[in-house]
Structures are given as C-alpha cells and as structure tokens.
Write a protein that holds these residues in place. Sequence first.
Motif, PDB file in Angstrom:
ATOM      1  N   ALA A  32      66.114 -18.240  12.818  1.00 23.96           N
ATOM      2  CA  ALA A  32      65.449 -19.524  12.968  1.00 23.96           C
ATOM      3  C   ALA A  32      64.250 -19.391  13.422  1.00 23.96           C
ATOM      4  O   ALA A  32      63.257 -20.024  12.609  1.00 23.96           O
ATOM      5  CB  ALA A  32      66.250 -20.383  13.938  1.00 23.96           C
ATOM      6  N   PRO A  33      63.399 -18.694  14.201  1.00 20.52           N
ATOM      7  CA  PRO A  33      62.160 -18.549  14.705  1.00 20.52           C
ATOM      8  C   PRO A  33      61.072 -17.852  13.636  1.00 20.52           C
ATOM      9  O   PRO A  33      60.062 -18.090  13.411  1.00 20.52           O
ATOM     10  CB  PRO A  33      62.058 -17.938  15.808  1.00 20.52           C
ATOM     11  CG  PRO A  33      63.629 -17.591  16.345  1.00 20.52           C
ATOM     12  CD  PRO A  33      64.399 -17.839  15.214  1.00 20.52           C
ATOM     13  N   GLU A  52      54.515 -19.235  21.718  1.00 19.87           N
ATOM     14  CA  GLU A  52      53.782 -18.197  21.247  1.00 19.87           C
ATOM     15  C   GLU A  52      54.200 -17.857  19.912  1.00 19.87           C
ATOM     16  O   GLU A  52      55.696 -17.825  19.682  1.00 19.87           O
ATOM     17  CB  GLU A  52      54.234 -17.086  22.173  1.00 19.87           C
ATOM     18  CG  GLU A  52      53.599 -17.126  23.534  1.00 19.87           C
ATOM     19  CD  GLU A  52      53.879 -15.885  24.582  1.00 19.87           C
ATOM     20  OE1 GLU A  52      53.194 -15.762  25.585  1.00 19.87           O
ATOM     21  OE2 GLU A  52      54.753 -15.084  24.109  1.00 19.87           O
ATOM     22  N   ALA A  53      53.383 -17.240  19.157  1.00 18.40           N
ATOM     23  CA  ALA A  53      53.810 -16.702  17.769  1.00 18.40           C
ATOM     24  C   ALA A  53      53.541 -15.243  17.811  1.00 18.40           C
ATOM     25  O   ALA A  53      52.701 -14.616  18.336  1.00 18.40           O
ATOM     26  CB  ALA A  53      52.717 -17.412  16.729  1.00 18.40           C
ATOM     27  N   ALA A  78      48.145 -18.548  10.841  1.00 22.56           N
ATOM     28  CA  ALA A  78      47.346 -19.549  12.096  1.00 22.56           C
ATOM     29  C   ALA A  78      47.887 -21.101  12.014  1.00 22.56           C
ATOM     30  O   ALA A  78      48.504 -21.484  12.859  1.00 22.56           O
ATOM     31  CB  ALA A  78      46.218 -19.422  11.912  1.00 22.56           C
ATOM     32  N   GLN A  79      47.788 -21.544  10.767  1.00 20.80           N
ATOM     33  CA  GLN A  79      48.361 -22.794  10.311  1.00 20.80           C
ATOM     34  C   GLN A  79      49.955 -23.290  10.538  1.00 20.80           C
ATOM     35  O   GLN A  79      50.175 -24.119  11.188  1.00 20.80           O
ATOM     36  CB  GLN A  79      47.798 -23.319   8.958  1.00 20.80           C
ATOM     37  CG  GLN A  79      48.199 -24.841   8.643  1.00 20.80           C
ATOM     38  CD  GLN A  79      47.879 -25.074   7.348  1.00 20.80           C
ATOM     39  OE1 GLN A  79      47.712 -24.106   6.423  1.00 20.80           O
ATOM     40  NE2 GLN A  79      47.272 -26.232   7.125  1.00 20.80           N
ATOM     41  N   ARG A  84      54.229 -25.031  14.073  1.00 20.71           N
ATOM     42  CA  ARG A  84      55.520 -24.689  14.994  1.00 20.71           C
ATOM     43  C   ARG A  84      55.379 -24.908  16.364  1.00 20.71           C
ATOM     44  O   ARG A  84      56.404 -24.548  16.920  1.00 20.71           O
ATOM     45  CB  ARG A  84      56.065 -23.420  14.433  1.00 20.71           C
ATOM     46  CG  ARG A  84      56.566 -23.443  12.947  1.00 20.71           C
ATOM     47  CD  ARG A  84      56.956 -22.070  12.457  1.00 20.71           C
ATOM     48  NE  ARG A  84      57.564 -21.910  11.481  1.00 20.71           N
ATOM     49  CZ  ARG A  84      56.927 -22.331  10.015  1.00 20.71           C
ATOM     50  NH1 ARG A  84      56.004 -22.513   9.860  1.00 20.71           N
ATOM     51  NH2 ARG A  84      57.625 -22.037   8.913  1.00 20.71           N
ATOM     52  N   GLY A  85      54.327 -25.435  16.908  1.00 18.71           N
ATOM     53  CA  GLY A  85      54.058 -25.385  18.237  1.00 18.71           C
ATOM     54  C   GLY A  85      53.481 -24.389  19.041  1.00 18.71           C
ATOM     55  O   GLY A  85      53.294 -24.357  20.234  1.00 18.71           O
ATOM     56  N   ALA A  86      52.767 -23.135  18.478  1.00 17.56           N
ATOM     57  CA  ALA A  86      52.416 -22.299  19.201  1.00 17.56           C
ATOM     58  C   ALA A  86      50.905 -22.416  19.599  1.00 17.56           C
ATOM     59  O   ALA A  86      50.222 -23.019  18.975  1.00 17.56           O
ATOM     60  CB  ALA A  86      52.296 -20.826  18.238  1.00 17.56           C
ATOM     61  N   ALA A  87      50.678 -22.039  20.656  1.00 15.76           N
ATOM     62  CA  ALA A  87      49.407 -21.969  21.298  1.00 15.76           C
ATOM     63  C   ALA A  87      48.522 -20.772  21.041  1.00 15.76           C
ATOM     64  O   ALA A  87      47.280 -20.616  21.094  1.00 15.76           O
ATOM     65  CB  ALA A  87      49.221 -22.808  22.696  1.00 15.76           C
TER      66      ALA A  87
END
Length: 136
Positions: A32-33, A52-53, A78-79, A84-87
């Motif tokens: 899923a991630p 985190e991505a 990046a987009q 998906r909530g990554a900073a």
Amino acid sequence: MAPEALAALHALCFSTPRPWSAAEFAELLASAPCFLLTEPGGFLLGRVIADEAELLTLAVDPGARRQGKAARLMAQFAQAARARGAATAFLEVAAGNSPARALYAATGWQEAGRRKRYYHAPDGTTDDALVLVLTL
C-alpha cells in the motif's frame, strides 16, 4: 507497467546495484505505501510511510535519456509524495553514479549521509552509497 516490464527496464539500467526481479517489483507494487510513476521508456517507484517518502528506484531506458524524462519523474515524485502526506524524502545513490547525482542535485536533493563500500559490483569493486534528502 507490469512487473516483468519494470524488471526488464531495470536490468537495462543497473548492474550495481543489481537489477530487481519481476517478483520483487510485484511485491513492492502490492504494498500500500508504494506508488509507481511512468513515462514512456522510464519509471520511478516510491513509497510514503508516515511523513517520510523514499525514492526506491528510478530507471530510464538508455536510448531514451537526455530528454527530460527523469526530471519529469522527479517532479511527479515530489508532488505525489506531498499529496500522500510526506514532508521529507530520502533516496540512496551510488557515489560513482555522476549522471544520477547531477539529476538529484539539480532537483534540490542534498547529501545527508554516506554508507561506505555499500554497493558491491560483479567485478568485486565497491562503491559508497550516498543518502540524499529533500524537504518537500
């Protein structure tokens, strides 16, 4: 792209680190991630866990390089990671992979660490892995 097509393209692009198999791609795509971004002749596989991505791999057919495909995939990554909530995003790259390092530097990534002799080539040589970070 099907796992078999991803593995075939990955094999065209990598010997060190070793190319991933279709089974490995299938397992990642079922997670899923993970998310897959594609361009004709290229793809990027990433994942987001919490805020985190991680850019897992990026491959562009050697015959389709220098056309902006990798840069477009990086922008899409990046987009998609932000959506998906990554900073923050991370990746690792072989220190000797100058073209990839230039791409990452041009898209804002900065060195955050080094893993000495992390990659082992078929000929027995080693290369450091650079850990890069991008604030999203």
